[in-house]
Design an enzyme around this catalytic site. Structure first.
Site, PDB file in Angstrom:
ATOM      1  N   ASN A 161     -17.598  26.605 -22.918  1.00 38.62           N
ATOM      2  CA  ASN A 161     -18.590  26.084 -22.366  1.00 38.62           C
ATOM      3  C   ASN A 161     -18.426  25.803 -21.202  1.00 38.62           C
ATOM      4  O   ASN A 161     -17.404  26.256 -20.347  1.00 38.62           O
ATOM      5  CB  ASN A 161     -17.853  24.539 -23.054  1.00 38.62           C
ATOM      6  CG  ASN A 161     -18.023  24.268 -24.103  1.00 38.62           C
ATOM      7  OD1 ASN A 161     -19.289  24.446 -24.628  1.00 38.62           O
ATOM      8  ND2 ASN A 161     -16.999  23.334 -24.978  1.00 38.62           N
ATOM      9  N   SER A 170       0.835  -1.230   0.301  1.00 36.48           N
ATOM     10  CA  SER A 170      -0.084   0.096  -0.078  1.00 36.48           C
ATOM     11  C   SER A 170       0.720   1.368  -0.306  1.00 36.48           C
ATOM     12  O   SER A 170       0.185   1.995   0.371  1.00 36.48           O
ATOM     13  CB  SER A 170      -0.897   0.184   1.135  1.00 36.48           C
ATOM     14  OG  SER A 170       0.095  -0.456   2.242  1.00 36.48           O
ATOM     15  N   GLN A 209      -7.190  -2.309   4.465  1.00 34.87           N
ATOM     16  CA  GLN A 209      -6.462  -1.581   3.761  1.00 34.87           C
ATOM     17  C   GLN A 209      -7.023  -0.647   2.759  1.00 34.87           C
ATOM     18  O   GLN A 209      -6.381   0.388   2.374  1.00 34.87           O
ATOM     19  CB  GLN A 209      -5.418  -2.223   3.290  1.00 34.87           C
ATOM     20  CG  GLN A 209      -4.096  -1.923   2.585  1.00 34.87           C
ATOM     21  CD  GLN A 209      -3.136  -2.371   2.975  1.00 34.87           C
ATOM     22  OE1 GLN A 209      -2.073  -2.710   3.167  1.00 34.87           O
ATOM     23  NE2 GLN A 209      -2.711  -3.107   1.425  1.00 34.87           N
ATOM     24  N   THR A 244     -40.311  24.925  -9.740  1.00 32.60           N
ATOM     25  CA  THR A 244     -40.947  23.678  -9.406  1.00 32.60           C
ATOM     26  C   THR A 244     -40.885  23.242 -10.745  1.00 32.60           C
ATOM     27  O   THR A 244     -41.217  23.468 -11.667  1.00 32.60           O
ATOM     28  CB  THR A 244     -42.094  23.018  -8.773  1.00 32.60           C
ATOM     29  OG1 THR A 244     -43.437  23.608  -9.302  1.00 32.60           O
ATOM     30  CG2 THR A 244     -42.285  24.256  -7.540  1.00 32.60           C
ATOM     31  N   HIS A 245     -40.527  21.019 -10.816  1.00 35.97           N
ATOM     32  CA  HIS A 245     -40.570  20.703 -11.969  1.00 35.97           C
ATOM     33  C   HIS A 245     -39.576  21.521 -12.917  1.00 35.97           C
ATOM     34  O   HIS A 245     -39.869  20.455 -14.064  1.00 35.97           O
ATOM     35  CB  HIS A 245     -41.540  20.412 -12.850  1.00 35.97           C
ATOM     36  CG  HIS A 245     -42.668  19.506 -11.851  1.00 35.97           C
ATOM     37  ND1 HIS A 245     -43.159  18.545 -11.006  1.00 35.97           N
ATOM     38  CD2 HIS A 245     -43.544  20.701 -10.087  1.00 35.97           C
ATOM     39  CE1 HIS A 245     -43.825  18.506  -9.664  1.00 35.97           C
ATOM     40  NE2 HIS A 245     -44.127  19.837  -9.754  1.00 35.97           N
ATOM     41  N   LYS A 284      -8.051   3.153   2.538  1.00 37.93           N
ATOM     42  CA  LYS A 284      -7.417   4.764   2.123  1.00 37.93           C
ATOM     43  C   LYS A 284      -7.604   5.707   0.851  1.00 37.93           C
ATOM     44  O   LYS A 284      -7.562   6.805   1.038  1.00 37.93           O
ATOM     45  CB  LYS A 284      -5.174   4.769   2.433  1.00 37.93           C
ATOM     46  CG  LYS A 284      -5.454   4.805   4.357  1.00 37.93           C
ATOM     47  CD  LYS A 284      -3.867   3.573   4.761  1.00 37.93           C
ATOM     48  CE  LYS A 284      -3.792   2.160   4.516  1.00 37.93           C
ATOM     49  NZ  LYS A 284      -5.197   2.137   5.378  1.00 37.93           N
ATOM     50  N   SER A 293     -14.163  24.804 -27.902  1.00 37.90           N
ATOM     51  CA  SER A 293     -14.671  23.629 -28.144  1.00 37.90           C
ATOM     52  C   SER A 293     -13.669  23.237 -29.452  1.00 37.90           C
ATOM     53  O   SER A 293     -12.522  24.441 -30.071  1.00 37.90           O
ATOM     54  CB  SER A 293     -15.467  23.763 -28.862  1.00 37.90           C
ATOM     55  OG  SER A 293     -15.397  22.697 -30.271  1.00 37.90           O
ATOM     56  N   ASN A 320      -2.221  -2.373  13.078  1.00 40.55           N
ATOM     57  CA  ASN A 320      -3.647  -2.673  13.250  1.00 40.55           C
ATOM     58  C   ASN A 320      -4.118  -1.632  14.136  1.00 40.55           C
ATOM     59  O   ASN A 320      -4.895  -0.809  13.295  1.00 40.55           O
ATOM     60  CB  ASN A 320      -4.115  -3.957  13.664  1.00 40.55           C
ATOM     61  CG  ASN A 320      -3.602  -5.115  13.046  1.00 40.55           C
ATOM     62  OD1 ASN A 320      -3.115  -4.524  11.881  1.00 40.55           O
ATOM     63  ND2 ASN A 320      -3.775  -6.669  13.700  1.00 40.55           N
ATOM     64  N   GLU A 365     -19.752  21.690 -14.618  1.00 46.57           N
ATOM     65  CA  GLU A 365     -19.013  20.400 -15.338  1.00 46.57           C
ATOM     66  C   GLU A 365     -18.931  18.831 -14.915  1.00 46.57           C
ATOM     67  O   GLU A 365     -19.525  17.657 -13.855  1.00 46.57           O
ATOM     68  CB  GLU A 365     -19.513  19.591 -16.866  1.00 46.57           C
ATOM     69  CG  GLU A 365     -20.732  20.736 -17.543  1.00 46.57           C
ATOM     70  CD  GLU A 365     -19.958  20.690 -18.882  1.00 46.57           C
ATOM     71  OE1 GLU A 365     -21.049  20.502 -19.744  1.00 46.57           O
ATOM     72  OE2 GLU A 365     -18.905  21.094 -19.434  1.00 46.57           O
ATOM     73  N   LYS A 390     -17.717  28.257 -29.591  1.00 45.35           N
ATOM     74  CA  LYS A 390     -18.734  27.628 -28.131  1.00 45.35           C
ATOM     75  C   LYS A 390     -17.935  28.236 -26.545  1.00 45.35           C
ATOM     76  O   LYS A 390     -16.345  28.595 -26.893  1.00 45.35           O
ATOM     77  CB  LYS A 390     -17.994  26.511 -28.164  1.00 45.35           C
ATOM     78  CG  LYS A 390     -19.218  25.599 -28.914  1.00 45.35           C
ATOM     79  CD  LYS A 390     -20.601  25.302 -28.287  1.00 45.35           C
ATOM     80  CE  LYS A 390     -20.377  24.857 -27.170  1.00 45.35           C
ATOM     81  NZ  LYS A 390     -20.910  23.287 -27.313  1.00 45.35           N
ATOM     82  N   TYR A 434      -9.520  -6.817  12.887  1.00 47.08           N
ATOM     83  CA  TYR A 434      -8.608  -6.914  12.081  1.00 47.08           C
ATOM     84  C   TYR A 434      -8.297  -7.336  10.506  1.00 47.08           C
ATOM     85  O   TYR A 434      -8.677  -9.104  10.659  1.00 47.08           O
ATOM     86  CB  TYR A 434      -7.181  -5.999  11.812  1.00 47.08           C
ATOM     87  CG  TYR A 434      -6.472  -5.713  11.055  1.00 47.08           C
ATOM     88  CD1 TYR A 434      -6.641  -4.602  10.453  1.00 47.08           C
ATOM     89  CD2 TYR A 434      -5.751  -6.354  10.029  1.00 47.08           C
ATOM     90  CE1 TYR A 434      -5.704  -3.977   9.614  1.00 47.08           C
ATOM     91  CE2 TYR A 434      -5.163  -5.992   8.918  1.00 47.08           C
ATOM     92  CZ  TYR A 434      -5.552  -4.913   8.322  1.00 47.08           C
ATOM     93  OH  TYR A 434      -4.314  -4.416   7.738  1.00 47.08           O
TER      94      TYR A 434
HETATM   95  N1  ARG Z   1      -0.989  -1.581   5.513  1.00 44.30           N
HETATM   96  C1  ARG Z   1      -2.363  -2.058   6.936  1.00 44.30           C
HETATM   97  C2  ARG Z   1      -3.550  -0.979   6.543  1.00 44.30           C
HETATM   98  O1  ARG Z   1      -3.031  -0.333   5.784  1.00 44.30           O
HETATM   99  C3  ARG Z   1      -1.408  -2.251   7.805  1.00 44.30           C
HETATM  100  C4  ARG Z   1      -1.809  -3.045   8.828  1.00 44.30           C
HETATM  101  C5  ARG Z   1      -1.351  -4.264   8.532  1.00 44.30           C
HETATM  102  N2  ARG Z   1      -1.494  -5.264   9.156  1.00 44.30           N
HETATM  103  C6  ARG Z   1      -1.596  -6.370   8.829  1.00 44.30           C
HETATM  104  N3  ARG Z   1      -1.883  -7.538  10.441  1.00 44.30           N
HETATM  105  N4  ARG Z   1      -1.217  -7.137   7.768  1.00 44.30           N
HETATM  106  O2  ARG Z   1      -4.539  -1.707   6.925  1.00 44.30           O
END
Ligand code: ARG
Length: 457
Positions: A285, A23, A322, A155-156, A325, A277, A110, A290, A283, A317
């Protein structure tokens, strides 16, 4: 490279697995929060004599150095070290030696990752709140300049009754005020300190969780270690608040798109915020509104993604978490960029007061006022509605406006109609008579503006 958890394993991790589980490409964004959390944790370990004072100082200094390296782009992030937590810990151990190996005492990734995300979101929610307030100030400013600007209310998407432009804009101020309330409420649940829950069950070591919370300015600590490492309710609440905020921005964006079209012609978008455009030279825009409308979808998507991630997870956990994020990062970036560009663009939009006024005048928009006039003369509303409807039909047949009818013509529909009917026919009168609380009369609008001025000070 040897993994921090390699002790139990005899085989090396497959490359494809390393890439798949890593990650670091996105969670490196959490490095400041991760280091803040680690320093607070280290201070606690030192205070509790779980590590020596010297080790505590070494670790803190080492972490500060790692922070500097990352800030200055001198840090090499490694995929094989999975995430931001192991990248930083590994760099620390390389810098200060075995004392670095004590940082992770009484902690797990965790509870660490939950802490990092909460620290991150806390900051971001505060800056989103500030942006919403700035945006409200911009809207308030425009509204204050348009307390006399008449426009059709819809309205509408059919012209319904005249309103003040300020009243229309104040509707968005109300929505945004509720958005802020939702973010503030969600902040209470974000602002809970999970560290010390360790992997899931807590720790046998004598940690002082309240001390860590104090250092990191958390008003509360989590009450159950299993919940602490697996709870992402706060993420879902945040995404839900963000989704609603985006829905509001998208509605405004949609109005800007409509209003800038030749069919409405209510506003002129600034050139600097429009695009042309590649084929049609004439144009101009409305791409900015949008895109705001379009970007709403990804925030809704993030909310659904997180609801789905969470729904099937057994305690506590699981690595699925993961996936929390990227939706948060994407929602934060989307919400902030949409608010920022709207704040700037809106100050530059020109409202075409005459077009708005003419549109408000057209379409028999004061027909309801005639009905209410008859109600005041004692006629049941249903009959009054019917009479006013016949008056409108008459005008359409004769190609006349309501104000263009003579008293004699009016009397043909009801003997109770007198000369004072003409006071009910102009859009200005119509607006100013809407004095029910929350209605569009100028008096009400001025009071609402005052309320928001105070609120946004
Ligand atoms: N990169 C993991 C996450 O974002 C961290 C926790 C990992 N924990 C584990 N037991 N593998 O959740």
């Amino acid at each position: 490279m040897k993994k921090p958890w390699a002790g139990r394993f005899t085989e090396k991790t497959e490359k494809i697995v390393e890439g798949f589980t890593s990650s670091i490409s996105f969670d490196k964004r959490l490095y400041e929060c991760d280091i803040d959390g680690s320093i607070a944790h280290t201070k606690m370990l030192g205070k509790q004599k779980i590590i020596s004072r010297r080790e505590m100082e070494l670790i803190i200094r080492g972490l500060d150095k790692v922070r500097e390296e990352i800030r200055n782009n001198k840090f090499k992030f490694r995929d094989e070290l999975e995430d931001i937590h192991m990248n930083i810990e590994h760099a620390l151990i390389k810098k200060i030696g075995s004392a670095g190996g004590k940082l992770h005492t009484a902690r797990s990734r965790n509870d660490q990752t939950a802490l990092d995300l909460r620290l991150f979101m806390r900051e971001e929610i505060s800056s989103i709140l500030k942006l919403i307030t700035s945006f409200q100030r911009v809207l308030l400013d425009i509204a204050e300049r348009h307390v006399d600007t008449l426009m059709p209310g819809y309205t509408h998407l059919q012209r319904a009754q005249p309103v003040l432009l300020a009243h229309h804009l104040l509707a968005y101020l109300e929505m945004l005020e509720r958005d802020k309330a939702r973010f503030n409420d969600c902040l209470k649940r974000v602002n809970v300190m999970p560290l010390g829950s360790a992997a899931l069950a807590g720790t046998t070591l004598p940690v002082d969780r309240k001390y860590v919370a104090g250092l990191l300015k958390f008003p509360a600590i989590s009450g159950n270690s299993m919940d602490a490492v697996s709870d992402r309710d706060f993420v879902i609440e945040f995404l839900s608040a963000s989704g609603l905020l985006m829905a509001h921005l998208s509605r405004l964006a949609e109005e800007l798109v409509l209003w800038s079209s030749a069919e409405f012609g209510f506003i002129e978008l600034p050139d600097a915020y429009s695009t042309g455009s590649s084929i049609m030279p004439q144009k101009k825009n409305p791409d900015v509104p949008e895109l705001i409308r379009g970007k709403t979808g990804r925030v809704f998507g993030s909310l659904i993604a997180m609801l789905t991630v969470l729904k099937g997870l057994p305690l506590s956990y699981n690595r699925d978490l993961q996936e929390d994020k990227e939706p948060v990062f994407d929602a934060v970036d989307t919400v902030k960029s949409c608010l920022s560009v709207l704040i700037k663009m809106l100050t530059e939009i020109k409202f075409k007061i005459n077009v708005l006024k003419n549109a408000a005048d057209a379409g028999f928009s004061t027909a309801t006022d005639i009905a209410e006039y008859l109600v005041r003369k004692g006629i049941p509303f249903r009959n009054a509605h019917e009479a006013a409807g016949r008056i409108v039909r008459y005008c359409i047949c004769k190609n006349k406006t309501l104000a263009g009818l003579s008293l004699k013509e009016f009397k043909g529909f009801s003997k109770l109609i007198e000369r004072d009917i003409f006071k009910c026919l102009t859009v200005r009168e119509s607006v100013n008579k809407k004095t029910s609380y929350g209605g569009t009369s100028k008096k009400n609008v001025l009071a609402a503006l005052k309320k928001f001025k105070k609120l946004l000070k």
